[in-house]
Design a protein around this motif. Structure first.
Motif, mmCIF file in Angstrom:
data_model
loop_
_atom_site.group_PDB
_atom_site.id
_atom_site.type_symbol
_atom_site.label_atom_id
_atom_site.label_comp_id
_atom_site.label_asym_id
_atom_site.label_seq_id
_atom_site.Cartn_x
_atom_site.Cartn_y
_atom_site.Cartn_z
ATOM 1 N N UNK A 224 -3.015 -2.470 -6.292
ATOM 2 C CA UNK A 224 -3.804 -1.374 -5.725
ATOM 3 C C UNK A 224 -4.443 -0.537 -6.834
ATOM 4 N N UNK A 225 -3.696 -0.276 -7.897
ATOM 5 C CA UNK A 225 -4.260 0.460 -9.047
ATOM 6 C C UNK A 225 -5.450 -0.300 -9.633
ATOM 7 N N UNK A 226 -5.290 -1.621 -9.783
ATOM 8 C CA UNK A 226 -6.376 -2.437 -10.345
ATOM 9 C C UNK A 226 -7.586 -2.455 -9.416
ATOM 10 N N UNK A 227 -7.345 -2.519 -8.107
ATOM 11 C CA UNK A 227 -8.458 -2.470 -7.146
ATOM 12 C C UNK A 227 -9.202 -1.135 -7.256
ATOM 13 N N UNK A 228 -8.439 -0.055 -7.304
ATOM 14 C CA UNK A 228 -9.040 1.267 -7.399
ATOM 15 C C UNK A 228 -9.902 1.419 -8.636
ATOM 16 N N UNK A 229 -9.512 0.753 -9.721
ATOM 17 C CA UNK A 229 -10.274 0.835 -10.976
ATOM 18 C C UNK A 229 -11.622 0.136 -10.877
ATOM 19 N N UNK B 67 -7.445 3.958 -2.434
ATOM 20 C CA UNK B 67 -7.039 2.585 -2.749
ATOM 21 C C UNK B 67 -5.919 2.586 -3.786
ATOM 22 N N UNK B 68 -6.119 3.297 -4.881
ATOM 23 C CA UNK B 68 -5.171 3.249 -5.999
ATOM 24 C C UNK B 68 -3.800 3.809 -5.653
ATOM 25 N N UNK C 247 1.706 -1.806 -5.665
ATOM 26 C CA UNK C 247 1.123 -0.669 -6.384
ATOM 27 C C UNK C 247 0.303 -1.085 -7.608
ATOM 28 N N UNK C 248 0.733 -2.121 -8.307
ATOM 29 C CA UNK C 248 0.001 -2.574 -9.489
ATOM 30 C C UNK C 248 -1.381 -3.108 -9.111
#
Length: 184
Positions: free
Chosen positions: A57-62, A74-75, A54-55
């Motif tokens: 994925x959040x960074x990818x989404x950003x 993504x996030x 999850x961490x």
């Protein structure tokens, strides 16, 4: 099981997923199908990074472009595949470009990505191909070596909706016979 035509016609770009994870056996079947994708001179120039943290994925989404509708896919989704290509491998012969278009990795990765999307759909999963993101930051985040490039991000999961099909051009609008401009 659906026929290939049913699968091809029913697959949609899905940007909202249920929170449940993807079973390992389903992902393994999808990646096995991908393994058989065609490529330039069988170079198989691809590498895939499966991201479930999850961490991360959040960074990818950003790193997606502002207002990109796939950001939450993504996030907040259960899985994103980073589709990577080895530069100057596909479309090259003994280190020399073999085609007018040079590096063929985009074509090969397109074939691979389509195979993944169709296999995911057959497994009851949705996906969307994402190409608008900060490539350099994603490469750094995923520790991609310099000789490779992340070309697409492919979030995947169980769809939480079923979008209707988009309008498609008729065959007569884009098929030509013998020469360009001769429709028929």
């Amino acid at each position: 099981m659906q026929s290939f035509m049913e699968t091809a016609m029913a697959r949609r770009s899905i940007r909202r997923f249920e929170s449940r994870p993807i079973e390992e056996d389903k992902l393994a079947r999808i990646l096995e199908a991908a393994r058989w994708s065609p490529s330039w001179a069988n170079t198989q120039c691809w590498e895939i990074v499966a991201v479930e943290s999850p961490e991360t994925l959040e960074k990818l989404g950003a790193e997606l472009s502002p207002k990109n509708p796939a950001t939450l896919a993504i996030a907040k989704g259960p899985l994103t595949l980073a589709i990577c290509g080895e530069k100057e491998k596909s479309g090259y012969y003994k280190g020399t470009k073999s085609t007018k278009f040079g590096d063929w990795l985009m074509f090969d990765l397109g074939l691979l990505t389509q195979t993944i999307c169709l296999a995911a759909h057959e497994e009851g999963l949705g996906s969307v191909i994402v190409g608008s993101f900060d490539h350099d930051k994603v490469n750094a985040l995923l520790e991609i070596p310099d000789e490779y490039e992340v070309v697409a991000l492919l979030p995947m999961g169980y769809p939480d909706h079923a979008p209707s099909p988009p309008k498609r051009r008729e065959l007569s609008e884009f098929c030509h016979k013998e020469k360009f401009g001769r429709k028929g």
